[in-house]
Motif scaffolding. Structure first.
Motif, PDB file in Angstrom:
ATOM      1  N   LEU A   1       0.848  -1.180   0.000  1.00  0.00           N
ATOM      2  CA  LEU A   1       0.000   0.000   0.000  1.00  0.00           C
ATOM      3  C   LEU A   1       0.894   1.243   0.000  1.00  0.00           C
ATOM      4  O   LEU A   1       1.723   1.418   0.899  1.00  0.00           O
ATOM      5  N   LEU A   2       0.745   2.091  -1.012  1.00  0.00           N
ATOM      6  CA  LEU A   2       1.491   3.341  -1.128  1.00  0.00           C
ATOM      7  C   LEU A   2       0.510   4.475  -0.825  1.00  0.00           C
ATOM      8  O   LEU A   2      -0.362   4.774  -1.636  1.00  0.00           O
ATOM      9  N   LEU A   3       0.637   5.071   0.343  1.00  0.00           N
ATOM     10  CA  LEU A   3      -0.373   6.003   0.846  1.00  0.00           C
ATOM     11  C   LEU A   3       0.231   7.389   1.027  1.00  0.00           C
ATOM     12  O   LEU A   3       1.142   7.576   1.830  1.00  0.00           O
ATOM     13  N   ASP A   4      -0.293   8.360   0.274  1.00  0.00           N
ATOM     14  CA  ASP A   4       0.202   9.735   0.355  1.00  0.00           C
ATOM     15  C   ASP A   4      -0.810  10.580   1.129  1.00  0.00           C
ATOM     16  O   ASP A   4      -1.867  10.928   0.621  1.00  0.00           O
ATOM     17  N   GLU A   5      -0.476  10.886   2.371  1.00  0.00           N
ATOM     18  CA  GLU A   5      -1.339  11.665   3.274  1.00  0.00           C
ATOM     19  C   GLU A   5      -2.742  11.059   3.377  1.00  0.00           C
ATOM     20  O   GLU A   5      -3.756  11.717   3.090  1.00  0.00           O
ATOM     21  N   PRO A   6      -2.859   9.793   3.791  1.00  0.00           N
ATOM     22  CA  PRO A   6      -4.179   9.141   3.791  1.00  0.00           C
ATOM     23  C   PRO A   6      -5.159   9.732   4.795  1.00  0.00           C
ATOM     24  O   PRO A   6      -6.364   9.567   4.633  1.00  0.00           O
ATOM     25  N   THR A   7      -4.657  10.411   5.844  1.00  0.00           N
ATOM     26  CA  THR A   7      -5.579  10.952   6.853  1.00  0.00           C
ATOM     27  C   THR A   7      -6.099  12.344   6.494  1.00  0.00           C
ATOM     28  O   THR A   7      -6.964  12.880   7.191  1.00  0.00           O
ATOM     29  N   SER A   8      -5.601  12.943   5.396  1.00  0.00           N
ATOM     30  CA  SER A   8      -6.021  14.310   5.061  1.00  0.00           C
ATOM     31  C   SER A   8      -7.521  14.359   4.787  1.00  0.00           C
ATOM     32  O   SER A   8      -8.073  13.485   4.127  1.00  0.00           O
ATOM     33  N   HIS A   9      -8.167  15.368   5.336  1.00  0.00           N
ATOM     34  CA  HIS A   9      -9.621  15.615   5.202  1.00  0.00           C
ATOM     35  C   HIS A   9     -10.489  14.609   5.964  1.00  0.00           C
ATOM     36  O   HIS A   9     -11.702  14.789   6.031  1.00  0.00           O
ATOM     37  N   LEU A  10      -9.906  13.543   6.520  1.00  0.00           N
ATOM     38  CA  LEU A  10     -10.723  12.535   7.201  1.00  0.00           C
ATOM     39  C   LEU A  10     -11.119  13.029   8.586  1.00  0.00           C
ATOM     40  O   LEU A  10     -10.304  13.616   9.311  1.00  0.00           O
ATOM     41  N   ASP A  11     -12.373  12.758   8.999  1.00  0.00           N
ATOM     42  CA  ASP A  11     -12.780  13.074  10.357  1.00  0.00           C
ATOM     43  C   ASP A  11     -12.047  12.159  11.327  1.00  0.00           C
ATOM     44  O   ASP A  11     -11.466  11.134  10.944  1.00  0.00           O
ATOM     45  N   THR A  12     -12.066  12.528  12.604  1.00  0.00           N
ATOM     46  CA  THR A  12     -11.266  11.797  13.599  1.00  0.00           C
ATOM     47  C   THR A  12     -11.708  10.343  13.740  1.00  0.00           C
ATOM     48  O   THR A  12     -10.881   9.464  13.987  1.00  0.00           O
ATOM     49  N   TYR A  13     -13.004  10.076  13.562  1.00  0.00           N
ATOM     50  CA  TYR A  13     -13.504   8.701  13.702  1.00  0.00           C
ATOM     51  C   TYR A  13     -12.945   7.822  12.580  1.00  0.00           C
ATOM     52  O   TYR A  13     -12.556   6.670  12.804  1.00  0.00           O
ATOM     53  N   THR A  14     -12.888   8.374  11.382  1.00  0.00           N
ATOM     54  CA  THR A  14     -12.345   7.618  10.251  1.00  0.00           C
ATOM     55  C   THR A  14     -10.837   7.469  10.368  1.00  0.00           C
ATOM     56  O   THR A  14     -10.274   6.435   9.989  1.00  0.00           O
ATOM     57  N   GLN A  15     -10.153   8.497  10.900  1.00  0.00           N
ATOM     58  CA  GLN A  15      -8.713   8.379  11.129  1.00  0.00           C
ATOM     59  C   GLN A  15      -8.398   7.201  12.048  1.00  0.00           C
ATOM     60  O   GLN A  15      -7.474   6.423  11.792  1.00  0.00           O
ATOM     61  N   ILE A  16      -9.176   7.064  13.111  1.00  0.00           N
ATOM     62  CA  ILE A  16      -8.948   5.962  14.057  1.00  0.00           C
ATOM     63  C   ILE A  16      -9.249   4.619  13.400  1.00  0.00           C
ATOM     64  O   ILE A  16      -8.516   3.636  13.593  1.00  0.00           O
ATOM     65  N   ALA A  17     -10.326   4.563  12.580  1.00  0.00           N
ATOM     66  CA  ALA A  17     -10.649   3.323  11.860  1.00  0.00           C
ATOM     67  C   ALA A  17      -9.520   2.957  10.897  1.00  0.00           C
ATOM     68  O   ALA A  17      -9.180   1.781  10.738  1.00  0.00           O
ATOM     69  N   LEU A  18      -8.929   3.966  10.248  1.00  0.00           N
ATOM     70  CA  LEU A  18      -7.806   3.726   9.331  1.00  0.00           C
ATOM     71  C   LEU A  18      -6.598   3.197  10.088  1.00  0.00           C
ATOM     72  O   LEU A  18      -5.921   2.265   9.627  1.00  0.00           O
ATOM     73  N   GLU A  19      -6.307   3.776  11.259  1.00  0.00           N
ATOM     74  CA  GLU A  19      -5.185   3.293  12.067  1.00  0.00           C
ATOM     75  C   GLU A  19      -5.362   1.819  12.429  1.00  0.00           C
ATOM     76  O   GLU A  19      -4.413   1.026  12.383  1.00  0.00           O
ATOM     77  N   LYS A  20      -6.586   1.434  12.789  1.00  0.00           N
ATOM     78  CA  LYS A  20      -6.855   0.028  13.137  1.00  0.00           C
ATOM     79  C   LYS A  20      -6.644  -0.872  11.923  1.00  0.00           C
ATOM     80  O   LYS A  20      -6.111  -1.986  12.043  1.00  0.00           O
ATOM     81  N   ALA A  21      -7.070  -0.402  10.728  1.00  0.00           N
ATOM     82  CA  ALA A  21      -6.911  -1.203   9.509  1.00  0.00           C
ATOM     83  C   ALA A  21      -5.435  -1.372   9.171  1.00  0.00           C
ATOM     84  O   ALA A  21      -5.001  -2.452   8.759  1.00  0.00           O
ATOM     85  N   ILE A  22      -4.659  -0.314   9.330  1.00  0.00           N
ATOM     86  CA  ILE A  22      -3.211  -0.383   9.081  1.00  0.00           C
ATOM     87  C   ILE A  22      -2.557  -1.367  10.045  1.00  0.00           C
ATOM     88  O   ILE A  22      -1.708  -2.177   9.658  1.00  0.00           O
ATOM     89  N   GLU A  23      -2.974  -1.302  11.302  1.00  0.00           N
ATOM     90  CA  GLU A  23      -2.414  -2.210  12.314  1.00  0.00           C
ATOM     91  C   GLU A  23      -2.699  -3.673  11.963  1.00  0.00           C
ATOM     92  O   GLU A  23      -1.862  -4.553  12.164  1.00  0.00           O
ATOM     93  N   GLY A  24      -3.885  -3.946  11.390  1.00  0.00           N
ATOM     94  CA  GLY A  24      -4.265  -5.328  11.090  1.00  0.00           C
ATOM     95  C   GLY A  24      -3.775  -5.842   9.754  1.00  0.00           C
ATOM     96  O   GLY A  24      -3.893  -7.047   9.475  1.00  0.00           O
ATOM     97  N   TYR A  25      -3.224  -4.960   8.920  1.00  0.00           N
ATOM     98  CA  TYR A  25      -2.798  -5.364   7.572  1.00  0.00           C
ATOM     99  C   TYR A  25      -1.512  -6.190   7.643  1.00  0.00           C
ATOM    100  O   TYR A  25      -0.583  -5.872   8.385  1.00  0.00           O
ATOM    101  N   LYS A  26      -1.438  -7.255   6.831  1.00  0.00           N
ATOM    102  CA  LYS A  26      -0.287  -8.173   6.885  1.00  0.00           C
ATOM    103  C   LYS A  26       0.825  -7.815   5.896  1.00  0.00           C
ATOM    104  O   LYS A  26       1.943  -8.313   6.008  1.00  0.00           O
ATOM    105  N   GLY A  27       0.513  -6.969   4.900  1.00  0.00           N
ATOM    106  CA  GLY A  27       1.503  -6.666   3.870  1.00  0.00           C
ATOM    107  C   GLY A  27       2.346  -5.454   4.197  1.00  0.00           C
ATOM    108  O   GLY A  27       2.446  -5.020   5.349  1.00  0.00           O
ATOM    109  N   ALA A  28       2.985  -4.879   3.161  1.00  0.00           N
ATOM    110  CA  ALA A  28       3.890  -3.740   3.316  1.00  0.00           C
ATOM    111  C   ALA A  28       3.155  -2.427   3.090  1.00  0.00           C
ATOM    112  O   ALA A  28       2.271  -2.337   2.239  1.00  0.00           O
ATOM    113  N   ILE A  29       3.533  -1.412   3.852  1.00  0.00           N
ATOM    114  CA  ILE A  29       2.968  -0.074   3.699  1.00  0.00           C
ATOM    115  C   ILE A  29       4.108   0.929   3.633  1.00  0.00           C
ATOM    116  O   ILE A  29       5.036   0.893   4.450  1.00  0.00           O
ATOM    117  N   LEU A  30       4.026   1.821   2.642  1.00  0.00           N
ATOM    118  CA  LEU A  30       4.930   2.966   2.572  1.00  0.00           C
ATOM    119  C   LEU A  30       4.029   4.193   2.546  1.00  0.00           C
ATOM    120  O   LEU A  30       3.253   4.389   1.613  1.00  0.00           O
TER     121      LEU A  30
END
Length: 579
Positions: free
Chosen positions: A465-494
């Motif tokens: 996953l190549l993510l350029d500023e993925p939290t921009s414009h996201l509300d705080t609830y979605t930011q936290i949901a994104l953090e949980k998804a990143i934590e659970g992902y098994k592959g590589a993230i840059l």
């Protein structure tokens, strides 16, 4: 200064506000929050130009109230050759030139009376912006934002983050009675984010700021406006105190909801028994008893707790892969170089393993996006992506990934779904339900567009996953949901990010840009660097403890153990007092 009373407004496909009321008073620094797409930017447009909209209710703005505005989207003018000082002082320079012109005209004109009137108007305008101290105030603002070195630079040479700060300064120095800013923090690096915090906290006037940035929310505001599900509520106090009050309300409401559900279940059993009896006993008294119970059940359902600000739905973000992860190098960068008008990056080399989660950190304008885009395109001699892996890309320039002329449904058919029903089912977990899926992407808010990008990335089931500023414009609830998804992902993230919470909560290490190259830094050293330069170490450690206790409260609520939840609330209250 601004009063909104029982205001209602709808677009053809969506109701935005239903009888909302709030006031904005002199000197308040107000954060305007709420989930993406609920109409925050539209309400700001309405405040800026009420005549443009047909709405029900009252919108009163003091006739003498001067409103300033910093837009959410304000692209840098690459042709602007004025200096930063000239750009910020544009209004002062304009008035000074007008005064000089009037004085010159006075020397030869016989109509002195009208010229003296013009001269007085110009002097009044000069006084309104604090003309005698204006130049000094420009220097103070630049110093406060640590941007004094840019005073004589051309505006066209600024980074996007620097230009945003310059716009904020320019509007503040115009001395508006109310300054409205729509997500001024988007894409700001750590240095510039702290500069924005300093500018906000030093401002003496009234502020209304749309922001989802957790650092600013916790440090800059004394009032919260929360728009959710067509309703709005006001809270006088800090954001963390507001969140605490929401959590207390959530416990009370859930406890009451459980009691109501139990009462409703008992009453339903009585109704069923009465109906069973009525099949063989048709006495009038039995019928009256049954009707009374049914009416009582209807009243129970009608008074069920409705909590638009407490029971908010987080998107169900989940990053999956099509296969098992193999231990290998998936990205190799060797002696990479990037240059446009000037050299951005040189001698850049690093490797990303198949399970690495890595943040690229650097100041605005240092080449991070260029590097990530080149990795995704994979057509640069210095970049090698393993032939057997699939990469997905999220861009801060949303038009790179999403086509504005598409509807949401069309965009996801293009993303590999076979039927519209599949798309509808998938998107419902991201909060896109009903007629909204037929909207054009161009009509969506910045947060909704970014959430759609996240949904596309998740649907790809990619290995990287190549993510350029993925939290921009996201509300705080979605930011936290994104953090949980990143934590659970098994592959590589840059990931490129200036959001401290996202980096420290989800990344294994950082690649930091310094002196036009990149070096690897452990998360421990990164934290130390951030503590030394930007954040207060004690504050962040207390913030981490607060988050841990909040998670324990959520866990207790899932188990409907309300006594345990209330015990953790007492501990949380103690931590908040320390913050």
């Amino acid at each position: 200064m601004i009063k909104v009373d029982k205001l209602s407004f709808s677009f053809p496909q969506k109701e935005l506000y239903h009888h909302i009321s709030f006031t904005l008073e002199e000197g308040q620094h107000c954060a305007f929050i709420g989930t993406s797409g609920n109409g925050k930017s539209t309400l700001i447009d309405m405040l800026m130009d009420p005549e443009k909209y047909m709405f029900e209710g009252i919108l009163e703005i003091d006739p003498a109230c001067k409103i300033g505005h910093v837009s959410q989207f304000s692209p840098l003018d690459q042709t602007n050759d004025t200096t930063v000082f000239e750009y910020i002082g544009e209004e002062l320079i304009k008035i000074q030139n007008e005064i000089a012109s009037i004085c010159a005209e006075m020397e030869s004109s016989s109509d002195l009376e009208s010229l003296l009137e013009k001269y007085q108007h110009a002097l009044d305008a000069l006084e309104a912006i604090g003309g005698d101290d204006f130049e000094s105030n420009i220097h103070k603002k630049l110093h406060l934002a640590s941007l004094t070195k840019l005073k004589d630079h051309r505006v066209s040479d600024l980074s996007g983050g620097e230009f945003k700060l310059i716009q904020v300064m320019k509007e503040m120095l115009r001395r508006p009675d109310v300054l409205i800013m729509d997500e001024p923090d988007v894409f700001l690096d750590f240095e510039n984010l702290n500069a924005l915090k300093n500018l906000i906290n030093s401002h003496k006037g009234t502020l209304l700021v749309v922001t989802h940035n957790r650092y600013l929310l916790n440090h800059c505001f004394n009032k919260i406006l929360h728009l959710e599900n067509t309703e709005i509520q006001e809270f006088d106090g800090r954001y963390m105190d507001y969140n605490f009050s929401l959590l207390q309300s959530k416990i009370e409401l859930q406890e009451l909801a459980v009691a109501e559900a139990e009462e409703s279940e008992r009453n339903e059993k009585v109704i069923q028994n009465l109906r069973a009896i009525a099949t063989y006993n048709s006495e009038a008294s039995r019928g009256r008893a049954l009707k009374a119970r049914v009416r009582f059940q209807e009243r129970l359902e009608a008074r069920r707790i409705k909590a638009p600000f407490v029971a908010m739905k987080q998107p169900a973000i989940r990053f999956d892969m099509d296969r098992e992860v193999e231990d290998r190098t998936v990205i190799r960068v060797s002696n990479y170089r990037a240059a446009f008008d000037e050299l951005l990056l040189d001698h850049v080399s690093f490797e990303i393993k198949s399970t690495d989660k890595v943040a690229i950190i650097g100041a605005n304008g240092t080449g991070k996006t260029t590097l990530l885009r080149d990795i995704f395109k994979n057509n640069h001699d210095a970049i090698e992506i393993h032939t057997d892996v699939k990469a997905a890309y999220l861009s801060q320039m949303q038009g790179e990934v999403l086509k504005d002329s598409n509807t949401i449904l069309e965009e996801f058919i293009d993303a590999g779904f076979k039927t519209y029903d599949e798309v509808r089912s998938y998107l419902s977990s991201y909060g896109f339900e009903g007629e909204i899926v037929n909207q054009k992407i161009a009509s969506l808010s910045g947060g909704e567009k970014n959430l759609l990008q996240i949904a596309k990335v998740a649907a790809s089931k990619a290995d990287i996953l190549l993510l350029d500023e993925p939290t921009s414009h996201l509300d705080t609830y979605t930011q936290i949901a994104l953090e949980k998804a990143i934590e659970g992902y098994k592959g590589a993230i840059l990931m490129i990010s200036h959001d401290f919470y996202s980096v420290v909560n989800g990344m294994d290490y950082v690649l930091i840009i310094e002196d036009k190259t990149i070096r690897k830094m452990s998360m421990r050293k990164f934290r130390q660097m951030i503590y030394a330069s930007h954040f207060d170490r004690d504050y962040l450690e207390k913030e981490e403890k607060k988050k841990s206790v909040e998670m324990k409260i959520e866990s207790a609520l899932k188990d409907t153990d309300f006594e345990l939840a209330k015990g953790w609330v007492d501990e949380l209250e103690g931590l908040i007092k320390l913050l």
